[in-house]
Design a protein around this motif. Structure first.
Motif, PDB file in Angstrom:
ATOM      1  N   ALA A  25       0.831  -1.207   0.000  1.00  0.00           N
ATOM      2  CA  ALA A  25       0.000   0.000   0.000  1.00  0.00           C
ATOM      3  C   ALA A  25       0.864   1.256   0.000  1.00  0.00           C
ATOM      4  O   ALA A  25       0.585   2.213  -0.740  1.00  0.00           O
ATOM      5  CB  ALA A  25      -0.936  -0.010   1.208  1.00  0.00           C
ATOM      6  N   ARG A  26       1.915   1.265   0.813  1.00  0.00           N
ATOM      7  CA  ARG A  26       2.797   2.439   0.847  1.00  0.00           C
ATOM      8  C   ARG A  26       3.538   2.615  -0.471  1.00  0.00           C
ATOM      9  O   ARG A  26       3.722   3.741  -0.944  1.00  0.00           O
ATOM     10  CB  ARG A  26       3.777   2.322   2.007  1.00  0.00           C
ATOM     11  CG  ARG A  26       3.139   2.593   3.361  1.00  0.00           C
ATOM     12  CD  ARG A  26       4.170   2.682   4.463  1.00  0.00           C
ATOM     13  NE  ARG A  26       4.899   1.447   4.681  1.00  0.00           N
ATOM     14  CZ  ARG A  26       4.483   0.451   5.456  1.00  0.00           C
ATOM     15  NH1 ARG A  26       3.327   0.551   6.090  1.00  0.00           N
ATOM     16  NH2 ARG A  26       5.207  -0.632   5.609  1.00  0.00           N
ATOM     17  N   LYS A  28       2.465   1.793  -3.420  1.00  0.00           N
ATOM     18  CA  LYS A  28       1.484   2.325  -4.368  1.00  0.00           C
ATOM     19  C   LYS A  28       1.262   3.821  -4.141  1.00  0.00           C
ATOM     20  O   LYS A  28       1.214   4.607  -5.090  1.00  0.00           O
ATOM     21  CB  LYS A  28       0.167   1.561  -4.217  1.00  0.00           C
ATOM     22  CG  LYS A  28      -0.904   1.958  -5.183  1.00  0.00           C
ATOM     23  CD  LYS A  28      -2.141   1.100  -4.966  1.00  0.00           C
ATOM     24  CE  LYS A  28      -3.253   1.482  -5.897  1.00  0.00           C
ATOM     25  NZ  LYS A  28      -4.462   0.698  -5.653  1.00  0.00           N
ATOM     26  N   LEU A  29       1.142   4.224  -2.883  1.00  0.00           N
ATOM     27  CA  LEU A  29       0.936   5.638  -2.580  1.00  0.00           C
ATOM     28  C   LEU A  29       2.140   6.481  -2.985  1.00  0.00           C
ATOM     29  O   LEU A  29       1.986   7.581  -3.521  1.00  0.00           O
ATOM     30  CB  LEU A  29       0.638   5.822  -1.094  1.00  0.00           C
ATOM     31  CG  LEU A  29      -0.713   5.298  -0.626  1.00  0.00           C
ATOM     32  CD1 LEU A  29      -0.849   5.443   0.878  1.00  0.00           C
ATOM     33  CD2 LEU A  29      -1.844   6.000  -1.333  1.00  0.00           C
ATOM     34  N   TRP A  30       3.343   5.986  -2.749  1.00  0.00           N
ATOM     35  CA  TRP A  30       4.532   6.736  -3.149  1.00  0.00           C
ATOM     36  C   TRP A  30       4.636   6.828  -4.667  1.00  0.00           C
ATOM     37  O   TRP A  30       5.066   7.852  -5.203  1.00  0.00           O
ATOM     38  CB  TRP A  30       5.801   6.114  -2.563  1.00  0.00           C
ATOM     39  CG  TRP A  30       6.041   6.554  -1.156  1.00  0.00           C
ATOM     40  CD1 TRP A  30       5.955   5.797  -0.035  1.00  0.00           C
ATOM     41  CD2 TRP A  30       6.385   7.878  -0.725  1.00  0.00           C
ATOM     42  NE1 TRP A  30       6.222   6.563   1.072  1.00  0.00           N
ATOM     43  CE2 TRP A  30       6.496   7.847   0.671  1.00  0.00           C
ATOM     44  CE3 TRP A  30       6.603   9.081  -1.379  1.00  0.00           C
ATOM     45  CZ2 TRP A  30       6.823   8.970   1.422  1.00  0.00           C
ATOM     46  CZ3 TRP A  30       6.927  10.200  -0.629  1.00  0.00           C
ATOM     47  CH2 TRP A  30       7.033  10.136   0.748  1.00  0.00           C
ATOM     48  N   VAL A  32       2.120   6.963  -6.789  1.00  0.00           N
ATOM     49  CA  VAL A  32       1.157   7.983  -7.212  1.00  0.00           C
ATOM     50  C   VAL A  32       1.671   9.377  -6.848  1.00  0.00           C
ATOM     51  O   VAL A  32       1.541  10.321  -7.631  1.00  0.00           O
ATOM     52  CB  VAL A  32      -0.234   7.712  -6.596  1.00  0.00           C
ATOM     53  CG1 VAL A  32      -1.187   8.855  -6.862  1.00  0.00           C
ATOM     54  CG2 VAL A  32      -0.799   6.419  -7.147  1.00  0.00           C
ATOM     55  N   PHE A  33       2.274   9.515  -5.680  1.00  0.00           N
ATOM     56  CA  PHE A  33       2.828  10.809  -5.285  1.00  0.00           C
ATOM     57  C   PHE A  33       3.878  11.279  -6.284  1.00  0.00           C
ATOM     58  O   PHE A  33       3.840  12.417  -6.752  1.00  0.00           O
ATOM     59  CB  PHE A  33       3.442  10.721  -3.884  1.00  0.00           C
ATOM     60  CG  PHE A  33       4.278  11.917  -3.532  1.00  0.00           C
ATOM     61  CD1 PHE A  33       3.679  13.102  -3.164  1.00  0.00           C
ATOM     62  CD2 PHE A  33       5.665  11.853  -3.590  1.00  0.00           C
ATOM     63  CE1 PHE A  33       4.448  14.218  -2.847  1.00  0.00           C
ATOM     64  CE2 PHE A  33       6.441  12.950  -3.281  1.00  0.00           C
ATOM     65  CZ  PHE A  33       5.833  14.136  -2.907  1.00  0.00           C
ATOM     66  N   TYR A  74      -5.782   9.671 -11.343  1.00  0.00           N
ATOM     67  CA  TYR A  74      -4.955   8.974 -10.354  1.00  0.00           C
ATOM     68  C   TYR A  74      -5.370   9.297  -8.926  1.00  0.00           C
ATOM     69  O   TYR A  74      -5.309   8.440  -8.044  1.00  0.00           O
ATOM     70  CB  TYR A  74      -3.468   9.285 -10.567  1.00  0.00           C
ATOM     71  CG  TYR A  74      -2.838   8.327 -11.535  1.00  0.00           C
ATOM     72  CD1 TYR A  74      -2.506   7.041 -11.143  1.00  0.00           C
ATOM     73  CD2 TYR A  74      -2.613   8.686 -12.846  1.00  0.00           C
ATOM     74  CE1 TYR A  74      -1.948   6.143 -12.023  1.00  0.00           C
ATOM     75  CE2 TYR A  74      -2.055   7.799 -13.740  1.00  0.00           C
ATOM     76  CZ  TYR A  74      -1.724   6.528 -13.323  1.00  0.00           C
ATOM     77  OH  TYR A  74      -1.180   5.642 -14.202  1.00  0.00           O
ATOM     78  N   ILE A  75      -5.803  10.523  -8.686  1.00  0.00           N
ATOM     79  CA  ILE A  75      -6.257  10.876  -7.340  1.00  0.00           C
ATOM     80  C   ILE A  75      -7.518  10.099  -6.984  1.00  0.00           C
ATOM     81  O   ILE A  75      -7.625   9.504  -5.910  1.00  0.00           O
ATOM     82  CB  ILE A  75      -6.491  12.395  -7.236  1.00  0.00           C
ATOM     83  CG1 ILE A  75      -5.147  13.124  -7.262  1.00  0.00           C
ATOM     84  CG2 ILE A  75      -7.264  12.745  -5.971  1.00  0.00           C
ATOM     85  CD1 ILE A  75      -5.264  14.616  -7.423  1.00  0.00           C
ATOM     86  N   THR A  78      -6.777   6.163  -6.819  1.00  0.00           N
ATOM     87  CA  THR A  78      -5.973   5.677  -5.700  1.00  0.00           C
ATOM     88  C   THR A  78      -6.530   6.103  -4.353  1.00  0.00           C
ATOM     89  O   THR A  78      -6.828   5.269  -3.501  1.00  0.00           O
ATOM     90  CB  THR A  78      -4.525   6.183  -5.833  1.00  0.00           C
ATOM     91  OG1 THR A  78      -4.015   5.757  -7.084  1.00  0.00           O
ATOM     92  CG2 THR A  78      -3.659   5.636  -4.727  1.00  0.00           C
ATOM     93  N   PHE A  79      -6.672   7.397  -4.156  1.00  0.00           N
ATOM     94  CA  PHE A  79      -7.004   7.896  -2.827  1.00  0.00           C
ATOM     95  C   PHE A  79      -8.482   7.758  -2.488  1.00  0.00           C
ATOM     96  O   PHE A  79      -8.845   7.724  -1.318  1.00  0.00           O
ATOM     97  CB  PHE A  79      -6.555   9.350  -2.679  1.00  0.00           C
ATOM     98  CG  PHE A  79      -5.076   9.509  -2.818  1.00  0.00           C
ATOM     99  CD1 PHE A  79      -4.211   8.906  -1.928  1.00  0.00           C
ATOM    100  CD2 PHE A  79      -4.540  10.246  -3.849  1.00  0.00           C
ATOM    101  CE1 PHE A  79      -2.843   9.034  -2.054  1.00  0.00           C
ATOM    102  CE2 PHE A  79      -3.177  10.394  -3.984  1.00  0.00           C
ATOM    103  CZ  PHE A  79      -2.328   9.780  -3.084  1.00  0.00           C
ATOM    104  N   HIS A  81     -10.183   5.201  -3.735  1.00  0.00           N
ATOM    105  CA  HIS A  81     -10.363   3.752  -3.855  1.00  0.00           C
ATOM    106  C   HIS A  81     -11.307   3.356  -4.983  1.00  0.00           C
ATOM    107  O   HIS A  81     -11.993   2.340  -4.900  1.00  0.00           O
ATOM    108  CB  HIS A  81     -10.844   3.148  -2.534  1.00  0.00           C
ATOM    109  CG  HIS A  81      -9.974   3.500  -1.381  1.00  0.00           C
ATOM    110  ND1 HIS A  81      -8.743   2.929  -1.185  1.00  0.00           N
ATOM    111  CD2 HIS A  81     -10.132   4.400  -0.375  1.00  0.00           C
ATOM    112  CE1 HIS A  81      -8.187   3.442  -0.104  1.00  0.00           C
ATOM    113  NE2 HIS A  81      -9.000   4.339   0.405  1.00  0.00           N
TER     114      HIS A  81
END
Length: 137
Positions: A25-26, A28-30, A32-33, A74-75, A78-79, A81
């Protein structure tokens, strides 16, 4: 007990998340960031260099709208869901957004966004000021 004296277990314990799932999960978040950061930097760079490169306003409109749509996707994906939803739910959310964006593009390029190229009917009326003042002599 934790610092809030809460009798409920932590969210991680309720969701049965282990460290391997947390790493995924982390990661994936990085991703996208960094992707959103790169897209934003490209937008800023093109915005600064556009006058030097002589890019047309129409190209810039499509360029910025396109990159904004990619960032919004992407926002939401991802964020919010959306990527984890069923196919019909994705289309239920994405279809109105897509129609609205296409409408905005239409209005900016073909519709009322063309007002700069046309002459206004209610523009200022030129009058001969010297002739007007000569009548009062």
């Amino acid at each position: 007990m934790d610092e809030f004296n809460d009798p409920f277990p932590n969210y991680e314990m309720l969701a049965h998340h282990d460290e391997a799932h947390g790493k995924i999960a982390r990661k994936k978040l990085w991703f996208v960031f960094w992707l959103l950061l790169i897209i934003t930097l490209v937008e800023v760079f093109v915005g600064i260099k556009a006058p030097d490169w002589g890019l047309s306003p129409l190209f810039l409109k499509f360029f910025f709208i396109g990159f904004t749509i990619v960032k919004a996707f992407y926002i939401v994906y991802t964020f919010m869901h959306l990527g984890e939803e069923e196919r019909w739910t994705k289309w239920l959310i994405i279809a109105p957004f897509t129609i609205f964006i296409l409408y905005l593009i239409f209005m900016m390029t073909i519709g009322e966004g063309d007002f700069q190229k046309t002459r206004r009917i209610d523009g200022p009326i030129e009058t001969n000021v010297s002739a007007k003042h000569s009548d009062h002599k």
